[in-house]
Write a protein that holds these residues in place. Sequence first.
Motif, short mmCIF file in Angstrom:
data_model
loop_
_atom_site.label_atom_id
_atom_site.label_comp_id
_atom_site.label_asym_id
_atom_site.label_seq_id
_atom_site.Cartn_x
_atom_site.Cartn_y
_atom_site.Cartn_z
N SER A 147 0.83 -1.21 0.00
CA SER A 147 0.00 0.00 0.00
C SER A 147 0.86 1.26 0.00
CB SER A 147 -0.91 0.00 1.23
OG SER A 147 -1.65 1.20 1.29
N VAL A 148 0.46 2.20 -0.84
CA VAL A 148 1.10 3.51 -0.85
C VAL A 148 0.77 4.27 0.43
CG1 VAL A 148 1.02 5.78 -1.97
CG2 VAL A 148 1.19 3.72 -3.37
N SER A 149 -0.48 4.22 0.86
CA SER A 149 -0.96 5.09 1.93
C SER A 149 -1.10 4.45 3.30
CB SER A 149 -2.33 5.67 1.56
OG SER A 149 -2.23 6.46 0.40
N ILE A 150 -1.57 3.20 3.35
CA ILE A 150 -1.89 2.57 4.64
C ILE A 150 -1.33 1.15 4.68
CG2 ILE A 150 -3.73 2.12 6.30
CD1 ILE A 150 -5.54 3.91 4.60
N PRO A 151 0.00 0.99 4.79
CA PRO A 151 0.55 -0.36 4.88
C PRO A 151 0.19 -1.01 6.20
CG PRO A 151 2.26 1.27 5.27
CD PRO A 151 1.02 2.03 4.88
N LYS A 152 0.10 -2.34 6.18
CA LYS A 152 -0.26 -3.08 7.40
C LYS A 152 0.76 -4.17 7.69
CE LYS A 152 -5.18 -2.06 6.97
NZ LYS A 152 -6.55 -2.57 6.87
N GLU A 153 0.68 -4.70 8.93
CA GLU A 153 1.56 -5.78 9.42
C GLU A 153 3.03 -5.43 9.26
OE1 GLU A 153 0.53 -9.73 8.29
OE2 GLU A 153 -1.58 -9.46 8.79
N ASN A 154 3.38 -4.22 9.70
CA ASN A 154 4.76 -3.75 9.73
C ASN A 154 5.44 -3.68 8.37
OD1 ASN A 154 4.86 -3.50 12.62
ND2 ASN A 154 5.00 -5.73 12.74
N THR A 155 4.63 -3.59 7.30
CA THR A 155 5.22 -3.32 5.99
C THR A 155 5.31 -1.81 5.80
OG1 THR A 155 3.04 -3.43 4.91
CG2 THR A 155 4.34 -5.47 5.02
N LYS A 156 6.05 -1.37 4.79
CA LYS A 156 6.30 0.06 4.59
C LYS A 156 5.41 0.63 3.50
CE LYS A 156 11.07 -0.06 6.15
NZ LYS A 156 12.43 0.38 5.88
N ASN A 157 5.16 1.96 3.59
CA ASN A 157 4.52 2.64 2.48
C ASN A 157 5.40 2.42 1.26
OD1 ASN A 157 4.10 4.29 5.09
ND2 ASN A 157 2.45 4.99 3.78
N GLY A 158 4.79 1.92 0.19
CA GLY A 158 5.63 1.67 -0.96
C GLY A 158 4.85 1.20 -2.16
N THR A 166 12.61 -8.36 -13.39
CA THR A 166 12.51 -8.56 -11.95
C THR A 166 11.43 -7.65 -11.37
OG1 THR A 166 14.89 -9.04 -11.88
CG2 THR A 166 13.82 -8.53 -9.78
N PHE A 167 10.66 -8.19 -10.41
CA PHE A 167 9.76 -7.37 -9.61
C PHE A 167 10.52 -6.89 -8.38
CE2 PHE A 167 6.52 -9.77 -11.94
CZ PHE A 167 5.68 -8.73 -12.31
N ILE A 168 10.47 -5.58 -8.11
CA ILE A 168 11.18 -4.99 -6.98
C ILE A 168 10.19 -4.16 -6.16
CG2 ILE A 168 13.08 -3.52 -6.24
CD1 ILE A 168 14.32 -4.03 -9.07
N TRP A 169 10.14 -4.41 -4.86
CA TRP A 169 9.33 -3.63 -3.94
C TRP A 169 10.22 -2.53 -3.37
CZ3 TRP A 169 8.64 -8.63 -5.00
CH2 TRP A 169 7.33 -9.12 -5.12
N LYS A 170 9.73 -1.27 -3.37
CA LYS A 170 10.52 -0.15 -2.86
C LYS A 170 9.68 0.70 -1.91
CE LYS A 170 13.91 0.43 -6.51
NZ LYS A 170 14.62 1.43 -7.33
N ASP A 171 10.38 1.37 -0.97
CA ASP A 171 9.71 2.37 -0.15
C ASP A 171 9.90 3.74 -0.80
OD1 ASP A 171 12.23 3.39 0.57
OD2 ASP A 171 12.25 2.36 2.51
N PHE A 172 9.36 4.79 -0.17
CA PHE A 172 9.41 6.10 -0.80
C PHE A 172 10.72 6.85 -0.59
CE2 PHE A 172 4.97 5.16 -1.15
CZ PHE A 172 4.73 5.59 -2.45
N ASP A 173 11.66 6.20 0.07
CA ASP A 173 13.02 6.73 0.12
C ASP A 173 13.88 6.08 -0.96
OD1 ASP A 173 12.54 8.43 2.32
OD2 ASP A 173 12.77 6.73 3.70
#
Length: 199
Positions: A147-158, A166-173
């Motif tokens: 989720s961009v706005s409301i991540p859950k279970e200790n995941t990051k906004n991203g 490749t699929f890559i998950w990133k945060d907003f930093d």
Amino acid sequence: KTPHLRSGREQEIRLWLISQLQRREYPLPRRMLLLGDLLYHGPRNDLPRDYAPKEVIAMLNTRKESILCVRGNCDTEVDQMVLDFELTENYKTLSVDGKKFYLTHGHKFNSQNPPPMNDRDVLIHGHTHISGYESFGDNNLLLNPGSVSIPKENTKNGYMIYESNTFIWKDFDGNEIMKYASPQLRKALNMLWYGEYSE
């Protein structure tokens, strides 16, 4: 109708996969696959930080040619009235080199209740606000950008991007959270979106 994408181009692509948008602080990519819940956060969630649906509307409408979108459980007819691109379908499919990609929000179709899928088909959805991937069914794969706005279970906004097979998950930093690359999908994923949008 399932788009059939052409193969044959070798240039790399960059595709952003985004769910639970609602906020405004991020750069715009060239191509966006939006997995629903674009403007409203739902009554079970607190108001997101930087909540700015009017700014999101303006931002998305300027990029309407670059967007493929499915409807989420919080998207409404009013949302469709203010958006200049289609927000009505519960899922879309892409056929890429004989493989099928199911794109949905996740509240109706998910790994526990999949659409009619064949061996090695890929399901991509948001809804849970939890980034990750898992195998399920008959050699099927589920990918969730979180989720961009409301991540859950200790995941990051991203968000999740696809580039260089490749699929890559990133945060907003810009920090990489995790990645997934599958040899079985490499050729198909390298052709994703070719024939749909030009550079």
